[in-house]
Design a protein around this motif. Structure first.
Motif, PDB file in Angstrom:
ATOM      1  N   TRP A 128      -8.818 -82.567  16.562  1.00  0.00           N
ATOM      2  CA  TRP A 128      -9.736 -82.257  17.885  1.00  0.00           C
ATOM      3  C   TRP A 128      -9.312 -80.738  16.859  1.00  0.00           C
ATOM      4  CZ3 TRP A 128      -9.020 -77.979  21.113  1.00  0.00           C
ATOM      5  CH2 TRP A 128     -10.244 -77.491  21.033  1.00  0.00           C
ATOM      6  N   ARG A 131     -10.194 -79.186  13.563  1.00  0.00           N
ATOM      7  CA  ARG A 131     -11.871 -79.051  13.359  1.00  0.00           C
ATOM      8  C   ARG A 131     -12.059 -78.362  13.920  1.00  0.00           C
ATOM      9  NH1 ARG A 131     -11.741 -84.574  13.714  1.00  0.00           N
ATOM     10  NH2 ARG A 131     -12.794 -84.856  15.662  1.00  0.00           N
ATOM     11  N   HIS A 132     -11.681 -77.987  14.714  1.00  0.00           N
ATOM     12  CA  HIS A 132     -12.006 -76.786  16.819  1.00  0.00           C
ATOM     13  C   HIS A 132     -11.691 -75.360  16.785  1.00  0.00           C
ATOM     14  CE1 HIS A 132     -15.636 -80.064  17.249  1.00  0.00           C
ATOM     15  NE2 HIS A 132     -14.609 -80.522  17.538  1.00  0.00           N
ATOM     16  N   HIS A 134      -9.823 -72.431  14.996  1.00  0.00           N
ATOM     17  CA  HIS A 134      -9.316 -71.397  13.823  1.00  0.00           C
ATOM     18  C   HIS A 134      -8.923 -70.484  14.282  1.00  0.00           C
ATOM     19  CE1 HIS A 134     -12.930 -74.038  12.535  1.00  0.00           C
ATOM     20  NE2 HIS A 134     -13.423 -74.038  13.247  1.00  0.00           N
ATOM     21  N   GLY A 138      -5.249 -71.712  15.070  1.00  0.00           N
ATOM     22  CA  GLY A 138      -6.209 -72.660  14.409  1.00  0.00           C
ATOM     23  C   GLY A 138      -4.936 -73.109  13.836  1.00  0.00           C
TER      24      GLY A 138
END
Length: 162
Positions: A128, A131-132, A134, A138
Protein backbone atom coordinates in the motif's frame (compact mmCIF):
# COMPACT_ATOMS: atom_id res chain seq x y z
CA UNK A 1 15.91 0.59 -13.10
CA UNK A 2 18.62 0.82 -15.75
CA UNK A 3 22.10 1.96 -14.77
CA UNK A 4 22.63 5.65 -14.21
CA UNK A 5 23.87 7.67 -17.12
CA UNK A 6 27.00 9.74 -16.59
CA UNK A 7 24.82 12.87 -16.44
CA UNK A 8 22.51 11.34 -13.82
CA UNK A 9 25.50 10.19 -11.76
CA UNK A 10 26.89 13.76 -11.83
CA UNK A 11 23.52 15.18 -10.73
CA UNK A 12 23.22 12.58 -7.97
CA UNK A 13 26.72 13.00 -6.57
CA UNK A 14 26.91 16.78 -6.98
CA UNK A 15 24.65 17.27 -3.96
CA UNK A 16 25.11 15.99 -0.38
CA UNK A 17 21.57 14.57 -0.54
CA UNK A 18 22.69 12.28 -3.35
CA UNK A 19 25.50 10.89 -1.23
CA UNK A 20 23.19 10.21 1.70
CA UNK A 21 20.38 8.81 -0.47
CA UNK A 22 22.77 6.46 -2.27
CA UNK A 23 24.13 5.11 1.00
CA UNK A 24 27.43 6.90 0.36
CA UNK A 25 27.73 5.09 -2.97
CA UNK A 26 26.40 1.64 -2.03
CA UNK A 27 23.36 2.21 -4.25
CA UNK A 28 25.58 2.68 -7.27
CA UNK A 29 26.27 -1.06 -7.39
CA UNK A 30 25.41 -2.33 -10.88
CA UNK A 31 23.96 -5.52 -9.41
CA UNK A 32 21.19 -5.62 -6.79
CA UNK A 33 21.74 -2.16 -5.27
CA UNK A 34 19.02 -2.74 -2.66
CA UNK A 35 20.67 -5.93 -1.45
CA UNK A 36 24.08 -4.24 -1.47
CA UNK A 37 22.60 -1.33 0.51
CA UNK A 38 21.12 -3.75 3.06
CA UNK A 39 24.47 -5.52 3.41
CA UNK A 40 26.38 -2.25 3.81
CA UNK A 41 23.85 -1.21 6.48
CA UNK A 42 25.13 -4.11 8.60
CA UNK A 43 28.44 -2.29 9.12
CA UNK A 44 27.01 0.62 11.16
CA UNK A 45 24.60 -1.86 12.77
CA UNK A 46 27.58 -3.64 14.36
CA UNK A 47 28.25 -0.42 16.28
CA UNK A 48 24.60 0.55 16.78
CA UNK A 49 23.67 -2.77 18.39
CA UNK A 50 25.88 -1.88 21.37
CA UNK A 51 23.77 1.21 22.11
CA UNK A 52 20.81 1.38 24.48
CA UNK A 53 17.59 0.73 22.54
CA UNK A 54 16.23 4.31 22.91
CA UNK A 55 19.44 5.74 21.42
CA UNK A 56 19.44 3.07 18.68
CA UNK A 57 15.87 3.99 17.73
CA UNK A 58 16.65 7.72 17.88
CA UNK A 59 19.41 7.17 15.31
CA UNK A 60 17.02 5.17 13.12
CA UNK A 61 14.40 7.94 13.30
CA UNK A 62 17.01 10.62 12.55
CA UNK A 63 18.29 8.71 9.51
CA UNK A 64 14.68 8.08 8.40
CA UNK A 65 13.93 11.82 8.51
CA UNK A 66 17.21 12.72 6.80
CA UNK A 67 16.45 10.00 4.23
CA UNK A 68 13.02 11.49 3.51
CA UNK A 69 14.64 14.88 2.84
CA UNK A 70 17.55 13.46 0.81
CA UNK A 71 15.30 11.18 -1.23
CA UNK A 72 12.95 14.08 -2.00
CA UNK A 73 15.89 16.08 -3.38
CA UNK A 74 17.05 13.14 -5.53
CA UNK A 75 13.53 12.39 -6.82
CA UNK A 76 13.04 16.07 -7.68
CA UNK A 77 16.46 16.51 -9.32
CA UNK A 78 16.37 13.30 -11.37
CA UNK A 79 12.61 13.18 -11.94
CA UNK A 80 12.56 9.45 -11.10
CA UNK A 81 10.10 8.14 -8.49
CA UNK A 82 11.79 5.75 -6.00
CA UNK A 83 15.04 5.24 -7.92
CA UNK A 84 16.79 1.94 -7.26
CA UNK A 85 20.11 3.59 -6.44
CA UNK A 86 18.53 5.28 -3.40
CA UNK A 87 19.36 2.84 -0.61
CA UNK A 88 19.17 4.94 2.56
CA UNK A 89 15.72 3.34 2.88
CA UNK A 90 17.41 -0.08 2.98
CA UNK A 91 19.63 1.13 5.81
CA UNK A 92 16.61 2.16 7.89
CA UNK A 93 14.65 -0.99 7.03
CA UNK A 94 17.59 -3.23 7.87
CA UNK A 95 18.16 -1.49 11.18
CA UNK A 96 14.48 -1.84 12.08
CA UNK A 97 14.58 -5.53 11.19
CA UNK A 98 17.48 -6.01 13.62
CA UNK A 99 16.41 -3.62 16.38
CA UNK A 100 15.26 -6.39 18.75
CA UNK A 101 17.44 -9.19 17.39
CA UNK A 102 19.60 -11.09 19.85
CA UNK A 103 23.36 -10.89 19.38
CA UNK A 104 24.97 -13.28 16.95
CA UNK A 105 25.43 -13.73 13.24
CA UNK A 106 22.50 -16.19 12.81
CA UNK A 107 20.12 -13.43 13.96
CA UNK A 108 21.80 -10.88 11.71
CA UNK A 109 21.43 -13.27 8.78
CA UNK A 110 17.78 -13.94 9.66
CA UNK A 111 17.05 -10.21 9.93
CA UNK A 112 18.86 -9.53 6.66
CA UNK A 113 17.01 -12.26 4.75
CA UNK A 114 13.60 -11.44 6.24
CA UNK A 115 13.99 -7.75 5.47
CA UNK A 116 14.98 -8.50 1.87
CA UNK A 117 12.01 -10.90 1.58
CA UNK A 118 9.48 -8.36 2.87
CA UNK A 119 11.07 -5.55 0.84
CA UNK A 120 10.82 -7.52 -2.42
CA UNK A 121 7.56 -9.38 -1.72
CA UNK A 122 5.82 -6.24 -0.40
CA UNK A 123 2.96 -7.71 1.63
CA UNK A 124 0.29 -5.30 2.87
CA UNK A 125 0.85 -2.58 4.24
CA UNK A 126 4.25 -2.38 2.48
CA UNK A 127 2.53 -2.69 -0.93
CA UNK A 128 0.00 0.00 0.00
CA UNK A 129 2.75 2.45 0.99
CA UNK A 130 4.71 1.59 -2.16
CA UNK A 131 1.72 2.42 -4.40
CA UNK A 132 0.13 5.35 -2.56
CA UNK A 133 2.86 7.35 -0.82
CA UNK A 134 5.18 9.29 -3.10
CA UNK A 135 8.18 11.58 -2.93
CA UNK A 136 10.82 11.26 -0.24
CA UNK A 137 8.37 9.83 2.29
CA UNK A 138 7.25 7.21 -0.21
CA UNK A 139 10.82 6.15 -0.89
CA UNK A 140 11.44 5.63 2.84
CA UNK A 141 8.10 4.39 4.19
CA UNK A 142 7.70 1.07 2.37
CA UNK A 143 11.17 -0.08 3.46
CA UNK A 144 10.58 1.07 7.04
CA UNK A 145 7.37 -0.98 7.10
CA UNK A 146 9.16 -4.00 5.62
CA UNK A 147 11.81 -3.58 8.31
CA UNK A 148 9.23 -3.44 11.09
CA UNK A 149 7.54 -6.58 9.74
CA UNK A 150 10.87 -8.41 9.52
CA UNK A 151 11.74 -7.19 13.02
CA UNK A 152 8.50 -8.59 14.42
CA UNK A 153 9.28 -11.99 12.90
CA UNK A 154 12.87 -11.90 14.22
CA UNK A 155 11.71 -10.89 17.73
CA UNK A 156 8.99 -13.57 17.73
CA UNK A 157 11.54 -16.17 16.63
CA UNK A 158 13.90 -15.11 19.38
CA UNK A 159 11.11 -15.39 21.98
CA UNK A 160 10.08 -18.81 20.74
CA UNK A 161 13.66 -20.11 20.80
CA UNK A 162 14.51 -18.60 24.19
Amino acid sequence: MPALSAAQRRVLLSHPAGWLASGFGAGLSPLAPGTVGSAVALLPYLWMRTLPLPLYLAIVVAVFLAGVAASAVVVRRLRVEDPGFVVVDEFVGQWLALALAPAGWPWMLAGFLLFRLFDVWKPWPVSWADRHVHGGLGVMLDDALAGVMAGIVVAAGALLLA
